[in-house]
Write a protein that holds these residues in place. Structure first.
Motif, PDB file in Angstrom:
ATOM      1  N   MET A   1     -23.920 -20.330 -20.690  1.00 57.10           N
ATOM      2  CA  MET A   1     -25.155 -19.407 -20.798  1.00 57.10           C
ATOM      3  C   MET A   1     -26.573 -18.733 -19.488  1.00 57.10           C
ATOM      4  N   THR A   2     -26.428 -17.866 -19.781  1.00 54.35           N
ATOM      5  CA  THR A   2     -27.253 -16.694 -18.986  1.00 54.35           C
ATOM      6  C   THR A   2     -28.397 -17.713 -18.375  1.00 54.35           C
ATOM      7  N   GLN A   3     -28.645 -17.578 -17.283  1.00 52.44           N
ATOM      8  CA  GLN A   3     -30.370 -18.517 -16.549  1.00 52.44           C
ATOM      9  C   GLN A   3     -31.422 -17.142 -17.099  1.00 52.44           C
ATOM     10  N   PRO A   4     -32.282 -17.689 -17.483  1.00 50.81           N
ATOM     11  CA  PRO A   4     -33.884 -16.471 -17.963  1.00 50.81           C
ATOM     12  C   PRO A   4     -33.276 -16.201 -16.192  1.00 50.81           C
ATOM     13  N   LYS A   5     -34.513 -15.077 -15.967  1.00 49.41           N
ATOM     14  CA  LYS A   5     -35.027 -14.979 -15.112  1.00 49.41           C
ATOM     15  C   LYS A   5     -36.427 -15.415 -14.111  1.00 49.41           C
ATOM     16  N   ILE A   6     -36.893 -15.785 -13.186  1.00 52.55           N
ATOM     17  CA  ILE A   6     -37.620 -16.960 -13.056  1.00 52.55           C
ATOM     18  C   ILE A   6     -39.051 -15.893 -13.165  1.00 52.55           C
ATOM     19  N   ALA A   7     -40.193 -15.660 -13.746  1.00 56.39           N
ATOM     20  CA  ALA A   7     -40.991 -14.834 -13.741  1.00 56.39           C
ATOM     21  C   ALA A   7     -42.026 -15.316 -12.667  1.00 56.39           C
ATOM     22  N   ASP A   8     -42.307 -16.657 -12.391  1.00 55.07           N
ATOM     23  CA  ASP A   8     -42.963 -17.252 -10.836  1.00 55.07           C
ATOM     24  C   ASP A   8     -42.916 -18.895 -10.577  1.00 55.07           C
ATOM     25  N   THR A   9     -43.310 -19.600 -10.151  1.00 53.41           N
ATOM     26  CA  THR A   9     -42.937 -20.611  -9.711  1.00 53.41           C
ATOM     27  C   THR A   9     -44.282 -21.443  -9.663  1.00 53.41           C
ATOM     28  N   VAL A  57     -54.480 -24.050 -21.504  1.00 57.50           N
ATOM     29  CA  VAL A  57     -52.651 -24.545 -21.456  1.00 57.50           C
ATOM     30  C   VAL A  57     -52.749 -23.952 -19.968  1.00 57.50           C
ATOM     31  N   ALA A  58     -51.074 -25.116 -19.925  1.00 58.64           N
ATOM     32  CA  ALA A  58     -50.685 -24.051 -18.749  1.00 58.64           C
ATOM     33  C   ALA A  58     -48.909 -24.111 -19.185  1.00 58.64           C
ATOM     34  N   LEU A  59     -48.391 -22.086 -19.084  1.00 61.59           N
ATOM     35  CA  LEU A  59     -47.510 -21.682 -19.667  1.00 61.59           C
ATOM     36  C   LEU A  59     -46.636 -21.473 -19.319  1.00 61.59           C
ATOM     37  N   CYS A  60     -45.374 -22.208 -18.944  1.00 61.41           N
ATOM     38  CA  CYS A  60     -43.959 -22.399 -17.466  1.00 61.41           C
ATOM     39  C   CYS A  60     -44.214 -20.760 -17.369  1.00 61.41           C
ATOM     40  N   LEU A  61     -43.723 -20.191 -16.318  1.00 64.29           N
ATOM     41  CA  LEU A  61     -43.255 -19.193 -15.802  1.00 64.29           C
ATOM     42  C   LEU A  61     -42.139 -19.412 -15.549  1.00 64.29           C
ATOM     43  N   CYS A  62     -41.490 -19.743 -14.783  1.00 66.71           N
ATOM     44  CA  CYS A  62     -39.901 -20.514 -14.005  1.00 66.71           C
ATOM     45  C   CYS A  62     -38.643 -20.574 -15.801  1.00 66.71           C
ATOM     46  N   LYS A  63     -39.002 -21.083 -16.708  1.00 65.70           N
ATOM     47  CA  LYS A  63     -38.238 -20.572 -17.591  1.00 65.70           C
ATOM     48  C   LYS A  63     -37.994 -21.742 -17.943  1.00 65.70           C
ATOM     49  N   HIS A  64     -37.617 -22.884 -16.458  1.00 64.70           N
ATOM     50  CA  HIS A  64     -36.794 -23.971 -17.529  1.00 64.70           C
ATOM     51  C   HIS A  64     -37.793 -25.412 -17.590  1.00 64.70           C
ATOM     52  N   SER A  65     -38.857 -25.187 -17.986  1.00 65.87           N
ATOM     53  CA  SER A  65     -39.083 -26.151 -18.819  1.00 65.87           C
ATOM     54  C   SER A  65     -38.305 -27.318 -19.811  1.00 65.87           C
ATOM     55  N   GLY A  73     -43.666 -29.462 -15.248  1.00 61.90           N
ATOM     56  CA  GLY A  73     -43.916 -29.645 -13.933  1.00 61.90           C
ATOM     57  C   GLY A  73     -42.020 -29.415 -13.276  1.00 61.90           C
ATOM     58  N   SER A  74     -40.761 -28.131 -13.974  1.00 62.15           N
ATOM     59  CA  SER A  74     -39.539 -27.727 -13.635  1.00 62.15           C
ATOM     60  C   SER A  74     -39.391 -27.099 -12.453  1.00 62.15           C
ATOM     61  N   HIS A  75     -41.025 -26.137 -12.306  1.00 61.62           N
ATOM     62  CA  HIS A  75     -41.138 -24.714 -11.327  1.00 61.62           C
ATOM     63  C   HIS A  75     -40.713 -25.717  -9.999  1.00 61.62           C
ATOM     64  N   SER A  76     -40.868 -27.213 -10.324  1.00 62.96           N
ATOM     65  CA  SER A  76     -40.963 -27.679  -8.854  1.00 62.96           C
ATOM     66  C   SER A  76     -39.855 -28.424  -7.851  1.00 62.96           C
ATOM     67  N   LYS A  77     -38.994 -28.074  -8.589  1.00 60.88           N
ATOM     68  CA  LYS A  77     -37.291 -28.317  -8.712  1.00 60.88           C
ATOM     69  C   LYS A  77     -36.140 -27.231  -8.991  1.00 60.88           C
ATOM     70  N   LEU A  78     -36.468 -25.908  -8.651  1.00 64.19           N
ATOM     71  CA  LEU A  78     -35.878 -24.675  -8.399  1.00 64.19           C
ATOM     72  C   LEU A  78     -36.131 -24.979  -7.250  1.00 64.19           C
ATOM     73  N   SER A  79     -34.536 -24.331  -6.771  1.00 62.98           N
ATOM     74  CA  SER A  79     -34.200 -24.335  -5.105  1.00 62.98           C
ATOM     75  C   SER A  79     -35.146 -22.855  -4.756  1.00 62.98           C
ATOM     76  N   HIS A  80     -34.906 -22.540  -3.205  1.00 61.16           N
ATOM     77  CA  HIS A  80     -36.254 -21.586  -3.907  1.00 61.16           C
ATOM     78  C   HIS A  80     -35.742 -20.793  -2.707  1.00 61.16           C
ATOM     79  N   GLU A  81     -34.740 -20.517  -2.946  1.00 63.95           N
ATOM     80  CA  GLU A  81     -33.446 -19.280  -2.163  1.00 63.95           C
ATOM     81  C   GLU A  81     -34.211 -18.339  -1.187  1.00 63.95           C
TER      82      GLU A  81
END
Length: 81
Positions: A1-9, A57-65, A73-81
């Motif tokens: 599956m293709t990963q979504p683009k992270i719009a913001d963290t 509401v707090a809408l997810c922008l990292c697209k990994h929720s 809170g999934s954005h806090s677990k993303l790698s920051h490359e």
């Protein structure tokens, strides 16, 4: 599956009126956090959500929720490359 683009963290916190909304799941929309049709031709589809009353509401922008469209809170677990 293709990963979504992270719009913001971080999430986008909004005061929304009651009604239907379409959250961008691909991360390509220029109208974040809402869908603008940029997903066409991909496996992604917008996520419809309905508010019965005005709500903050707090809408997810990292697209990994795991609770999309809401931030979990999934954005806090993303790698920051």
């Amino acid at each position: 599956m293709t990963q979504p683009k992270i719009a913001d963290t971080k999430p986008m916190v909004l005061e929304l009126d009651a009604g239907d909304y379409y959250w961008c799941s691909c991360g390509q929309s220029q109208k974040q956090p809402y869908c603008d049709g940029s997903h066409k031709g991909t496996e992604f589809t917008p996520v419809k959500f309905t508010l019965e009353e005005p709500k903050k509401v707090a809408l997810c922008l990292c697209k990994h929720s795991q609770n999309s469209p809401l931030c979990d809170g999934s954005h806090s677990k993303l790698s920051h490359e």
